[in-house]
Design a protein around this motif. Sequence first.
Motif, PDB file in Angstrom:
ATOM      1  N   TRP A   1      -3.870   7.325  -3.777  1.00 28.95           N
ATOM      2  CA  TRP A   1      -3.373   6.378  -3.336  1.00 28.95           C
ATOM      3  C   TRP A   1      -3.398   4.467  -3.907  1.00 28.95           C
TER       4      TRP A   1
ATOM      5  N   LEU B   1      -3.327   0.764  -2.988  1.00 28.24           N
ATOM      6  CA  LEU B   1      -3.895  -0.544  -1.800  1.00 28.24           C
ATOM      7  C   LEU B   1      -4.005  -2.076  -2.635  1.00 28.24           C
TER       8      LEU B   1
ATOM      9  N   TRP C   1      -9.491  -3.044   5.694  1.00 25.26           N
ATOM     10  CA  TRP C   1      -8.934  -3.045   6.399  1.00 25.26           C
ATOM     11  C   TRP C   1      -8.170  -2.511   6.766  1.00 25.26           C
TER      12      TRP C   1
ATOM     13  N   ILE D   1      -5.539   4.891   7.760  1.00 25.53           N
ATOM     14  CA  ILE D   1      -4.877   4.230   6.967  1.00 25.53           C
ATOM     15  C   ILE D   1      -3.572   3.291   6.680  1.00 25.53           C
ATOM     16  N   ASN D   2      -3.171   3.837   7.483  1.00 28.33           N
ATOM     17  CA  ASN D   2      -1.533   3.195   7.913  1.00 28.33           C
ATOM     18  C   ASN D   2      -0.738   2.832   6.384  1.00 28.33           C
ATOM     19  N   PRO D   3      -0.222   3.562   5.625  1.00 30.47           N
ATOM     20  CA  PRO D   3      -0.025   2.891   4.655  1.00 30.47           C
ATOM     21  C   PRO D   3       1.670   1.996   4.255  1.00 30.47           C
ATOM     22  N   GLU D   4       1.637   1.421   3.427  1.00 28.58           N
ATOM     23  CA  GLU D   4       3.183   1.029   3.937  1.00 28.58           C
ATOM     24  C   GLU D   4       4.743   2.092   3.528  1.00 28.58           C
TER      25      GLU D   4
ATOM     26  N   SER E   1       0.773  -1.457  -0.234  1.00 28.91           N
ATOM     27  CA  SER E   1      -0.070   0.208   0.113  1.00 28.91           C
ATOM     28  C   SER E   1       0.614   0.849   0.042  1.00 28.91           C
TER      29      SER E   1
ATOM     30  N   TRP F   1     -12.558   0.361   9.133  1.00 26.70           N
ATOM     31  CA  TRP F   1     -12.390   0.240   6.961  1.00 26.70           C
ATOM     32  C   TRP F   1     -12.702  -0.872   6.337  1.00 26.70           C
TER      33      TRP F   1
ATOM     34  N   ALA G   1      -4.897   0.588  11.176  1.00 26.61           N
ATOM     35  CA  ALA G   1      -5.638   1.781  10.517  1.00 26.61           C
ATOM     36  C   ALA G   1      -6.399   2.238  11.194  1.00 26.61           C
TER      37      ALA G   1
ATOM     38  N   ASN H   1     -11.985  13.137   2.888  1.00 27.02           N
ATOM     39  CA  ASN H   1     -11.715  13.485   1.866  1.00 27.02           C
ATOM     40  C   ASN H   1      -9.808  12.597   1.357  1.00 27.02           C
ATOM     41  N   LEU H   2      -9.095  12.036   2.634  1.00 26.21           N
ATOM     42  CA  LEU H   2      -8.262  11.464   2.009  1.00 26.21           C
ATOM     43  C   LEU H   2      -9.047   9.989   1.268  1.00 26.21           C
TER      44      LEU H   2
ATOM     45  N   GLY I   1      -4.407  -1.820   7.299  1.00 31.65           N
ATOM     46  CA  GLY I   1      -2.851  -0.894   6.868  1.00 31.65           C
ATOM     47  C   GLY I   1      -1.377  -1.724   7.434  1.00 31.65           C
ATOM     48  N   ALA I   2      -0.105  -1.449   7.003  1.00 33.11           N
ATOM     49  CA  ALA I   2       0.852  -2.248   6.783  1.00 33.11           C
ATOM     50  C   ALA I   2       0.764  -2.315   8.447  1.00 33.11           C
TER      51      ALA I   2
ATOM     52  N   GLY J   1      -7.314  11.004  -1.977  1.00 35.49           N
ATOM     53  CA  GLY J   1      -6.339  11.235  -1.608  1.00 35.49           C
ATOM     54  C   GLY J   1      -6.403  12.395  -1.273  1.00 35.49           C
TER      55      GLY J   1
ATOM     56  N   ALA K   1      -2.869  10.945   7.540  1.00 36.75           N
ATOM     57  CA  ALA K   1      -3.037  10.153   7.098  1.00 36.75           C
ATOM     58  C   ALA K   1      -2.447   8.578   7.120  1.00 36.75           C
TER      59      ALA K   1
ATOM     60  N   PHE L   1       0.385   5.261  -0.037  1.00 37.26           N
ATOM     61  CA  PHE L   1       0.349   7.227  -0.097  1.00 37.26           C
ATOM     62  C   PHE L   1       1.083   7.854  -1.002  1.00 37.26           C
TER      63      PHE L   1
END
Lengths: 325, 325
Positions: A145, A147, B152, A258-261, A131, B145, B159, B256-257, B154-155, A160, A254, A133
């Motif tokens: 994003w 995902l 979802w 969402i905790n992106p990698e 994932s 989520w 998340a 928004n995100l 998250g990494a 986004g 963010a 951002f």
Amino acid sequence: VNQLFLALDYGGTKHTAAILRSGERVWAAHSLVFSPPGANAAYDQATLLRMARELLVQVPGRLSGIGVSFGGPVDATRGLVRLSHHVPGWEDVQLGAMLQREFGAPASVDNDANVAALGEWRFGAGQGANSLFYLTVSTGVGGGWVLNGRVWNGADGMAGEIGHCVVRPGGTPCVCGKKGCVEAEACGPSLARKAAAWLTDNPGASSLLREYSGNRPATLTGEIVARAAADGDRIAVGILDGSAEALGQGIGIAVNLINPERVVLGGGVTKAGDRWWDGVRRAARAQALPQARVEIVSAALSDDAPLWGAAALAMAAMGSVHGNR
Amino acid sequence: VNQLFLALDYGGTKHTAAILRSGERVWAAHSLVFSPPGANAAYDQATLLRMARELLVQVPGRLSGIGVSFGGPVDATRGLVRLSHHVPGWEDVQLGAMLQREFGAPASVDNDANVAALGEWRFGAGQGANSLFYLTVSTGVGGGWVLNGRVWNGADGMAGEIGHCVVRPGGTPCVCGKKGCVEAEACGPSLARKAAAWLTDNPGASSLLREYSGNRPATLTGEIVARAAADGDRIAVGILDGSAEALGQGIGIAVNLINPERVVLGGGVTKAGDRWWDGVRRAARAQALPQARVEIVSAALSDDAPLWGAAALAMAAMGSVHGNR
């Protein structure tokens, strides 16, 4: 026989078309044109089609998929351009269907921030991440994003939009009508506007900002502010630090949500130097919960991210229609 | 023969087990126990296993999947409990593997906010939505989520942590160490604390808050503040409005995100009345870009959301191992 993918990047004034052979990492053919002033959607569509046809003549093989990065709002699930903020006539254009009819291959269309995110994920600084951002910090601040290896568009194609999240309530007025949005605090022009306001408010004070702008505040740019900060100007440093902090706060939010990698930053403002990067990372780390990683890296593809992303979209389109549903 | 799904909800002090037959919407069997004071992880694990065994004896059929809602941090991809904030001994417990060994069916484990999100999505207020953000607004503020019909995580499994996103820089101190987080501004105890502080700071002033608390500020609760606001107390109204606004700002940022199709709110504070709901919706709408929908609805499953979500997890686990990778 070669499988070919057609990638198109429609930027408003600058349009690029390219063909990628499956498995390769250099373009088999590439073409760039600038629109003349006053061009409209019909003109630009004809140009795009002609560019694509010419490239396909040059490269033997079977066209397997088409991907388009569009500089404006798009309904990606339907391949529909909603409008261009710069070029008239793009209202509700079925660009995906048109390309599919014309070239007999599945076509996917998405907005430039989403497509650039996909480009960085597949070919750039996001490789290997599940994932990501992606943010572009430039004239505006936009994001996209990826995902589970696919663009996340959101229910209305609006995902986004970190640029219009408020991180400084009551702060700098934003084009969206709110105050203290990430974009209003952290985009390139906001650096210039804050520096210009300070020069105007402090007519007697000496500053590298005054020197580098020849005492013409209106000529200031984000780049000049960054240079003055790098050279030690106290006011420029304060403006740059505040801008980096606001962006980092938004990124940290963010991350919490969402905790992106990985987080990938592109756009002109990211060239502002180490101090800016440190400030962004520090503020993001302070906002994010400690258990969530905050891995913020520089984009690898720079201006080519949307075109590479369009190629990645084309490859995804080959399998099935691209979209969140 | 019936396909059975085992759903477990481990809440720290209250534990629920239930069995659902495929295609049904009422529990085939259901069991609830409270842990005695001082119980540890080993004791609670033995209790959960015994409850599950007893239920499975009651309902004939083949166990096809197990889902667990755990009240604490979980590594969902590995079915690993990281710890419980309330009960000792849960550090790095392979709960998924243990259940799988014991009952011979695939087991999935996730934290309660994520599982409740899945429950609302599959059985409650999120039905039919492709994406949903679930928030519980109670002693704390947590979120989860569901994107494309899956949790979802998250990494790092972090998340959904909207509670610790700052919306009021310099605002109310939060347990996380920051100031002005959504949780610090909008959870139930924060309503009570703000009201108590006002009563203490204004010893002579009359207020329904004083009346309803018998002039003992320490006994105030979020419920009392909501009641005083509903009955027209000016101070209580101000506190409730501020709290609703902070929550709505956070939700608007999440919109928004990620631009989810629906936002579902559960937890005790959501019972605060129409004024609170209006305030949340207004602030979320003001923060979100106009093109993104802001559909905020009340949770439908209330306290049962995690258990229903555990059943949904169990169903997902039947097909393949559940997780983002």
